[in-house]
Design an enzyme around this catalytic site. Structure first.
Site, PDB file in Angstrom:
ATOM      1  N   HIS A   1       0.831  -1.201   0.000  1.00 54.78           N
ATOM      2  CA  HIS A   1       0.000   0.000   0.000  1.00 54.78           C
ATOM      3  C   HIS A   1       0.866   1.252   0.000  1.00 54.78           C
ATOM      4  O   HIS A   1       2.057   1.199   0.286  1.00 54.78           O
ATOM      5  CB  HIS A   1      -0.900   0.023   1.245  1.00 54.78           C
ATOM      6  CG  HIS A   1      -0.138   0.247   2.503  1.00 54.78           C
ATOM      7  ND1 HIS A   1       0.522  -0.778   3.164  1.00 54.78           N
ATOM      8  CD2 HIS A   1       0.113   1.375   3.214  1.00 54.78           C
ATOM      9  CE1 HIS A   1       1.132  -0.290   4.226  1.00 54.78           C
ATOM     10  NE2 HIS A   1       0.908   1.024   4.290  1.00 54.78           N
TER      11      HIS A   1
ATOM     12  N   HIS B   1       5.291   6.551  -1.797  1.00 54.45           N
ATOM     13  CA  HIS B   1       6.025   5.310  -2.061  1.00 54.45           C
ATOM     14  C   HIS B   1       5.221   4.113  -1.557  1.00 54.45           C
ATOM     15  O   HIS B   1       4.318   4.255  -0.746  1.00 54.45           O
ATOM     16  CB  HIS B   1       7.394   5.334  -1.368  1.00 54.45           C
ATOM     17  CG  HIS B   1       7.294   5.227   0.116  1.00 54.45           C
ATOM     18  ND1 HIS B   1       6.966   6.298   0.918  1.00 54.45           N
ATOM     19  CD2 HIS B   1       7.456   4.175   0.953  1.00 54.45           C
ATOM     20  CE1 HIS B   1       6.941   5.922   2.181  1.00 54.45           C
ATOM     21  NE2 HIS B   1       7.227   4.624   2.241  1.00 54.45           N
TER      22      HIS B   1
END
Length: 175
Positions: A39, A121
């Site tokens: 995620h 990220h």
């Protein structure tokens, strides 16, 4: 309750990320992120009193309504910190809605979360001891983002367990 807001990688895009994680085979001190937990964290809230859960839900709904669905692009890999001994190996992410979502959440909950600047990220692995850097990997992946989630993270000896508490649809309009 340990909470964060996130965008999860859809199942159909996990295989290329898992393939990159296989480069860690033989490097025992890198701990790959389980595929179902891949995620992008929009905001890590940390420990939140149960009495503020309704507030976190309301904030997620309000902020999500302000941002239109968008495309998330996954590029090359990198490390935190970028120099010296790495702690995190990640894939860089870009998308038009990321900054408005992250900024909106931080503005609405200024007393919670990590004060470090938002860096989009997806964590591929965390270092748990001495470990070498893995060579760079470049992805050309993208997926549509139509929702964000509020997630509870429960720590255990086996690692973190995630439980989605609420999903918020992106709408792209002000209240």
């Amino acid at each position: 309750m340990r909470l964060f807001y996130a965008i999860f990688v859809p199942p159909e895009l996990r295989p290329p990320l898992e393939e990159a994680q296989r480069r860690l085979k033989g490097f025992r001190n890198w701990k790959p992120t389980p595929p179902e937990q891949l995620h992008l964290t929009l905001m890590f809230l940390g420990e939140v009193p149960r009495g503020r859960l309704d507030e976190a839900v309301q904030v997620g709904a309000v902020v999500a309504r302000r941002v239109a669905p968008f495309t998330l692009h996954l590029g090359g890999t990198g490390y935190f910190p970028p120099d010296g001994t790495p702690r995190v190996w990640f894939v860089k992410a870009e998308g038009a809605g990321l900054e408005p979502l992250a900024a909106g959440l931080r503005e609405a909950l200024p007393d919670l979360g990590d004060p470090k600047p938002f860096k989009a990220h997806i964590t591929l692995a965390r270092r748990k001891g001495p470990a070498p850097r893995v060579g760079p990997v470049v992805f050309d992946l993208e997926f549509g983002v139509g929702e964000i989630t509020l997630v509870q993270s429960e720590l255990s000896k086996q690692g973190s367990r995630y439980r989605v508490l609420q999903r918020f649809e992106l709408k792209g309009r002000e209240e």
